[in-house]
Design a protein around this motif. Sequence first.
Motif, PDB file in Angstrom:
ATOM      1  N   GLY A 133       0.794  -1.212   0.000  1.00  0.00           N
ATOM      2  CA  GLY A 133       0.000   0.000   0.000  1.00  0.00           C
ATOM      3  C   GLY A 133       0.828   1.265   0.000  1.00  0.00           C
ATOM      4  O   GLY A 133       1.920   1.325  -0.567  1.00  0.00           O
ATOM      5  N   TRP A 156      -1.133  -7.179  10.953  1.00  0.00           N
ATOM      6  CA  TRP A 156      -1.618  -7.703   9.665  1.00  0.00           C
ATOM      7  C   TRP A 156      -1.723  -9.228   9.713  1.00  0.00           C
ATOM      8  O   TRP A 156      -2.709  -9.809   9.249  1.00  0.00           O
ATOM      9  CB  TRP A 156      -0.674  -7.232   8.562  1.00  0.00           C
ATOM     10  CG  TRP A 156      -0.944  -7.793   7.191  1.00  0.00           C
ATOM     11  CD1 TRP A 156      -2.156  -7.913   6.568  1.00  0.00           C
ATOM     12  CD2 TRP A 156       0.025  -8.322   6.280  1.00  0.00           C
ATOM     13  NE1 TRP A 156      -2.006  -8.475   5.321  1.00  0.00           N
ATOM     14  CE2 TRP A 156      -0.677  -8.733   5.106  1.00  0.00           C
ATOM     15  CE3 TRP A 156       1.403  -8.472   6.327  1.00  0.00           C
ATOM     16  CZ2 TRP A 156      -0.028  -9.280   4.008  1.00  0.00           C
ATOM     17  CZ3 TRP A 156       2.054  -9.002   5.222  1.00  0.00           C
ATOM     18  CH2 TRP A 156       1.350  -9.409   4.089  1.00  0.00           C
ATOM     19  N   GLU A 163      -3.375 -11.653   4.585  1.00  0.00           N
ATOM     20  CA  GLU A 163      -4.012 -11.633   3.271  1.00  0.00           C
ATOM     21  C   GLU A 163      -3.518 -10.441   2.453  1.00  0.00           C
ATOM     22  O   GLU A 163      -3.389  -9.325   2.961  1.00  0.00           O
ATOM     23  CB  GLU A 163      -5.528 -11.564   3.416  1.00  0.00           C
ATOM     24  CG  GLU A 163      -6.128 -12.763   4.144  1.00  0.00           C
ATOM     25  CD  GLU A 163      -7.617 -12.607   4.353  1.00  0.00           C
ATOM     26  OE1 GLU A 163      -8.155 -11.544   3.973  1.00  0.00           O
ATOM     27  OE2 GLU A 163      -8.243 -13.532   4.904  1.00  0.00           O
ATOM     28  N   ARG A 164      -3.290 -10.666   1.158  1.00  0.00           N
ATOM     29  CA  ARG A 164      -2.771  -9.605   0.294  1.00  0.00           C
ATOM     30  C   ARG A 164      -3.847  -8.567  -0.029  1.00  0.00           C
ATOM     31  O   ARG A 164      -3.527  -7.435  -0.381  1.00  0.00           O
ATOM     32  CB  ARG A 164      -2.253 -10.205  -1.013  1.00  0.00           C
ATOM     33  CG  ARG A 164      -1.204 -11.296  -0.852  1.00  0.00           C
ATOM     34  CD  ARG A 164       0.129 -10.737  -0.422  1.00  0.00           C
ATOM     35  NE  ARG A 164       0.724  -9.862  -1.411  1.00  0.00           N
ATOM     36  CZ  ARG A 164       1.923  -9.303  -1.307  1.00  0.00           C
ATOM     37  NH1 ARG A 164       2.648  -9.547  -0.207  1.00  0.00           N
ATOM     38  NH2 ARG A 164       2.395  -8.502  -2.242  1.00  0.00           N
ATOM     39  N   ASP A 165      -5.125  -8.932   0.092  1.00  0.00           N
ATOM     40  CA  ASP A 165      -6.198  -7.994  -0.232  1.00  0.00           C
ATOM     41  C   ASP A 165      -6.665  -7.210   0.989  1.00  0.00           C
ATOM     42  O   ASP A 165      -7.818  -6.803   1.091  1.00  0.00           O
ATOM     43  CB  ASP A 165      -7.374  -8.731  -0.855  1.00  0.00           C
ATOM     44  CG  ASP A 165      -7.949  -9.793   0.087  1.00  0.00           C
ATOM     45  OD1 ASP A 165      -7.310 -10.059   1.124  1.00  0.00           O
ATOM     46  OD2 ASP A 165      -9.018 -10.333  -0.222  1.00  0.00           O
ATOM     47  N   VAL A 166      -5.740  -7.001   1.949  1.00  0.00           N
ATOM     48  CA  VAL A 166      -6.094  -6.292   3.173  1.00  0.00           C
ATOM     49  C   VAL A 166      -6.346  -4.810   2.919  1.00  0.00           C
ATOM     50  O   VAL A 166      -7.082  -4.158   3.666  1.00  0.00           O
ATOM     51  CB  VAL A 166      -4.972  -6.463   4.223  1.00  0.00           C
ATOM     52  CG1 VAL A 166      -3.691  -5.796   3.751  1.00  0.00           C
ATOM     53  CG2 VAL A 166      -5.376  -5.899   5.572  1.00  0.00           C
ATOM     54  N   LEU A 167      -5.746  -4.250   1.869  1.00  0.00           N
ATOM     55  CA  LEU A 167      -5.887  -2.825   1.602  1.00  0.00           C
ATOM     56  C   LEU A 167      -7.358  -2.459   1.376  1.00  0.00           C
ATOM     57  O   LEU A 167      -8.096  -3.180   0.690  1.00  0.00           O
ATOM     58  CB  LEU A 167      -5.046  -2.419   0.395  1.00  0.00           C
ATOM     59  CG  LEU A 167      -3.537  -2.686   0.529  1.00  0.00           C
ATOM     60  CD1 LEU A 167      -2.797  -2.213  -0.709  1.00  0.00           C
ATOM     61  CD2 LEU A 167      -2.985  -1.998   1.765  1.00  0.00           C
ATOM     62  N   ASP A 168      -7.731  -1.358   1.978  1.00  0.00           N
ATOM     63  CA  ASP A 168      -9.093  -0.806   1.929  1.00  0.00           C
ATOM     64  C   ASP A 168     -10.095  -1.619   2.741  1.00  0.00           C
ATOM     65  O   ASP A 168     -11.295  -1.308   2.716  1.00  0.00           O
ATOM     66  CB  ASP A 168      -9.586  -0.672   0.482  1.00  0.00           C
ATOM     67  CG  ASP A 168      -8.783   0.349  -0.301  1.00  0.00           C
ATOM     68  OD1 ASP A 168      -8.346   1.346   0.313  1.00  0.00           O
ATOM     69  OD2 ASP A 168      -8.580   0.143  -1.510  1.00  0.00           O
ATOM     70  N   GLN A 169      -9.617  -2.639   3.470  1.00  0.00           N
ATOM     71  CA  GLN A 169     -10.508  -3.260   4.433  1.00  0.00           C
ATOM     72  C   GLN A 169     -10.649  -2.336   5.637  1.00  0.00           C
ATOM     73  O   GLN A 169      -9.863  -1.412   5.836  1.00  0.00           O
ATOM     74  CB  GLN A 169      -9.975  -4.635   4.854  1.00  0.00           C
ATOM     75  CG  GLN A 169     -10.044  -5.687   3.750  1.00  0.00           C
ATOM     76  CD  GLN A 169      -9.872  -7.079   4.302  1.00  0.00           C
ATOM     77  OE1 GLN A 169     -10.270  -7.373   5.432  1.00  0.00           O
ATOM     78  NE2 GLN A 169      -9.294  -7.973   3.490  1.00  0.00           N
ATOM     79  N   SER A 179     -10.045   2.941   7.160  1.00  0.00           N
ATOM     80  CA  SER A 179      -9.648   2.163   5.996  1.00  0.00           C
ATOM     81  C   SER A 179      -8.152   1.866   6.075  1.00  0.00           C
ATOM     82  O   SER A 179      -7.340   2.776   6.262  1.00  0.00           O
ATOM     83  CB  SER A 179      -9.956   2.928   4.708  1.00  0.00           C
ATOM     84  OG  SER A 179      -9.487   2.226   3.578  1.00  0.00           O
TER      85      SER A 179
END
Length: 628
Positions: A133, A156, A163-169, A179
């Motif tokens: 990010g 994290w 998880e690699r898709d943590v951004l914007d969670q 966010s």
Amino acid sequence: MNSIWQDIRIALRRLARAPGFCAVVVLTLALGIGVNSALFSVVDSLLISPLPFEEPSQLVIVWETRAQQSGSLSTVSLGNFTDWQRLNTVFREMAAVQRRPYNVGGTGDPIRVNGVRATAGILSLFGVAPQLGRGLGAEDERPGAEPVCLISHGLWLSRFGGERDVLDQRLILDGVSHSVVGILPPGFEIPNAGTSGMGAQNVITPLLLDPSAANYRSNHNSLVFGRLRDGTSLEEANREIAALASRLEEAYPEWNDGVGAQVQSLHEQMVQGIRTSVLVLFAAVGLVLLIACVNVATLLLARASGREREMTVRAALGAGRARLAGHVLSEAIVLSLAGGLLGLALCFDAIDLLRSWQLNWVPPQFGLSVDLRVLSFTFAISIVAGLAFGLVPAWTAARVRASGALQPGTRSVASRREARLRRTFVATQVAIAMVLLIGAGLLLRSFGRLAAVEPGFAFDDRIAMHISLARSSYGDRESVAAFLEELVREIEAVPGVHSAAASVGLPLAPLFWRKQLTREEAPAEQLAAVPAVDLMIVTPRYGETLGIPLVMGRSFQRTDGERSQLVALVNKTFVETHYADGEPIGRRIRLGLPDHLLGEQDEAQPWYTIVGVLGDVRRRGPTTAVQP
């Protein structure tokens, strides 16, 4: 070289025939060398190695100074920080940080984590890039911006499973949804921004810069970091920041009267509180190694006296003094290297033990490890130790006469000389041991005197816990007071609990408020003359719960509060400082400026009536004077 290798082989064969002697010498040396190597690792990590950041020599920390408090250093107001950032010419980058623990909610169990609020560019200032990010940008620190956060590598993994898709969670921090925009690299922490007892930093959120906020210039609660421009010295930075502080004192006298500024090296700031202690401890273990060397030298000298006939034979067969000395010195070097190898193993164990203790006086940026410098130090100190305890026995062996020891029934001059040397060694050991013994005695005496200092409160059969309420659910004083009242009532109902109370801060804890004081009968004429006092907010029975004696008047009652007359308790030092007649009961005080010193937008603080006097409680440690 052939002679050296031959001496080493002979030394190994002779030492193999004396396993008890070797074990005593090697263990003695291993203890001394191992402890010195472990302490050198601490010295190397704290005082020699640079900080693990890009161009660490350029990193500085900028403090405000207080002329009224003899130039003492303090944290900075956001207003002064933004002006420094805008007007300076010596810093390539500047950033402000505020400590902030958070309650983390949302997915998973709620947890309490250590965090900070920081301005944009905090990562680039330290030369650090997010693992995933982005970092914080200028748009994140504007009022009304969407709440975002950076999370640590550990959080994290534990909260999002890596998880690699943590951004914007989303991450719920103190009831507010944030966010996640970036993952910090493993092990990164902002220096000097830890919260005591909270562990590693896990969250970084934007520090909002709102010039219209009422406390924008009045709250001096931010750490300011800077990176010097190439070629800029610390002296140049201090001259410019002092000039800027003078300009801001003229522009905002109501907030900056007597406020200066000072720049310090970040590395120096981080180690200045422990430098002396570490060096003294290193010197003490150095003396322990010196005692070990003298002890081993005495053993070698006694061993050499038993080999006097052998050395005489060698001399008679044509061996020179250098050859005889080398023969004895090779044994000393072999023993010292063996002690160094065993000491290195002890050093690894000692470092692991220090890491397991999680010493709070070692900043997390200084990782304790056994690196190439520590290995080189261990090898060097082993050689030096071998030379130190082997030179005298080697010199004695080299001075034998070709005929003296071959005559039976005679006592050689060398034997008498060795006896004198052994007595000298014993006297040296006693002298060094006395130095260590006296130092240890003074240390124990100081510890005893500190332990005997009366803290002013009782700690036996008392327990404490720290609670932080989310502002989203407890945004006003009424809701906080209601929560604490219910909490105290529930705790007092537990069987075995005699009394309970709540407070903002605890004795000997770093959390306290420093407030300006106005006495109704004697308000200060000038801003520089306004005194300051420590403030704690407590519930009724606080003094009773902590065993703080009531000297005069009464304690708080449950009927005291905003709807009735505002009341306050003071300590004995407050009375001695501000009421020479010793009659504080019924007097009124204000935790703020007198009316004639208030600015146009300033609001006068309410008056509090003093209803009681408590005994003194030490809040900053046993060596610091009690504050009013």
